[in-house]
Design a protein around this motif. Structure first.
Motif, short mmCIF file in Angstrom:
data_model
loop_
_atom_site.label_atom_id
_atom_site.label_comp_id
_atom_site.label_asym_id
_atom_site.label_seq_id
_atom_site.Cartn_x
_atom_site.Cartn_y
_atom_site.Cartn_z
N TRP A 10 0.82 -1.21 0.00
CA TRP A 10 0.00 0.00 0.00
C TRP A 10 0.85 1.26 0.00
O TRP A 10 0.46 2.28 -0.56
N LEU A 11 2.02 1.19 0.60
CA LEU A 11 2.92 2.35 0.60
C LEU A 11 3.51 2.62 -0.78
O LEU A 11 3.98 3.72 -1.05
N GLU A 12 3.45 1.65 -1.68
CA GLU A 12 3.88 1.86 -3.07
C GLU A 12 3.01 2.94 -3.74
O GLU A 12 3.42 3.55 -4.71
N GLU A 13 1.82 3.18 -3.20
CA GLU A 13 0.93 4.21 -3.74
C GLU A 13 1.44 5.62 -3.44
O GLU A 13 1.04 6.58 -4.10
N VAL A 14 2.28 5.76 -2.44
CA VAL A 14 2.76 7.07 -2.02
C VAL A 14 4.00 7.42 -2.84
O VAL A 14 5.04 6.78 -2.71
N HIS A 68 -7.06 2.00 3.02
CA HIS A 68 -7.08 0.54 3.22
C HIS A 68 -7.51 0.19 4.64
O HIS A 68 -7.17 -0.87 5.16
N ASN A 69 -8.23 1.14 5.25
CA ASN A 69 -8.82 0.95 6.59
C ASN A 69 -7.78 0.78 7.70
O ASN A 69 -8.05 0.11 8.69
N VAL A 70 -6.62 1.35 7.53
CA VAL A 70 -5.61 1.36 8.58
C VAL A 70 -5.61 2.78 9.16
O VAL A 70 -5.22 3.73 8.49
N GLN A 71 -6.08 2.90 10.39
CA GLN A 71 -6.24 4.22 11.01
C GLN A 71 -5.17 4.53 12.04
O GLN A 71 -4.82 5.67 12.25
N ASN A 72 -4.68 3.52 12.71
CA ASN A 72 -3.75 3.72 13.82
C ASN A 72 -2.31 3.63 13.28
O ASN A 72 -1.70 2.56 13.27
#
Length: 158
Positions: A10-14, A68-72
Motif C-alpha cells: 500500500w505504501l507503493e501508492e505514495v 485501506h482501513n488502517v487508522q492507527n
C-alpha cells in the motif's frame, strides 16, 4: 489487521512529491514497517535533513493507509542512519531513467570521474559531461549528452 507485506504494498501508492513516478518505498525513504498492539509504525529517513516535503509525505502515507482501513499509524522520522542513494531499489532506478533522470552510481564512489560522467537516460550515450553539480534540488546534478545533444539531470550518488 494487515500484514507488513500488505503495508509495504500500500505504501507503493505514495509517490515522491518531486519525482511522481517513484514511490517512497522505491526511493528508500521508508526504512521499516512494524505492527505492534494494533498500531502500524513506519520509520522514514528523509533524503536530507530539512526536506521541505516531509510533512506532505507523512500526510500522504497516512491517507494511503486510511484508504485501506488502517487508522492507527505512527510515523517516526529517524536520522541516526542517514539516507543514501544506495537505498533506491532497482525498480526505482528504472523509474528514474524512464522519467528522464540518470540514476545514481551504485556503491561507494572513489573516483571523481564517475561523478562527472553519466549515462544519458534518453539515448543511453556515454559521451556526457557534468555541467553543473547542482540541479533543481540538492540531490540532482545537470549533465549534457554530446550524442543526442540534450541536457539531463542525474540523481546524485549520496
Amino acid at each position: 489487521m494487515p500484514t507488513v507485506p500488505e503495508i509495504y504494498q500500500w505504501l507503493e501508492e505514495v509517490k515522491d512529491p518531486e519525482i511522481p513516478v517513484l514511490s517512497l518505498v522505491d526511493l528508500g525513504v521508508i526504512t521499516s514497517v512494524a505492527i505492534h498492539d494494533g498500531k502500524v509504525q513506519i520509520e522514514m529517513t528523509p533524503t536530507f535533513v530539512g526536506c521541505p516535503a516531509l510533512d506532505l509525505m507523512q500526510q500522504e502515507i497516512t491517507e494511503a493507509l486510511a484508504r485501506h482501513n488502517v487508522q492507527n499509524v505512527h510515523i517516526v522520522i529517524q536520522y541516526h542512519a542517514p539516507w543514501s542513494s544506495d537505498r533506491i531499489t532497482e525498480k526505482g532506478r528504472r523509474a528514474l531513467q524512464e522519467f528522464g533522470l540518470a540514476p545514481p552510481v551504485p556503491g561507494l564512489v572513489t573516483d571523481l570521474d564517475i561523478l562527472e560522467k553519466a549515462t544519458c537516460p534518453r539515448c543511453q550515450g556515454s559521451n556526457t559531461e557534468l555541467r553543473n553539480l547542482f540541479g533543481a534540488t540538492r540531490c540532482r546534478s545537470i549533465h549534457y549528452c554530446y550524442d543526442c545533444r540534450e541536457a539531463f539531470e542525474q540523481f546524485k550518488t549520496l
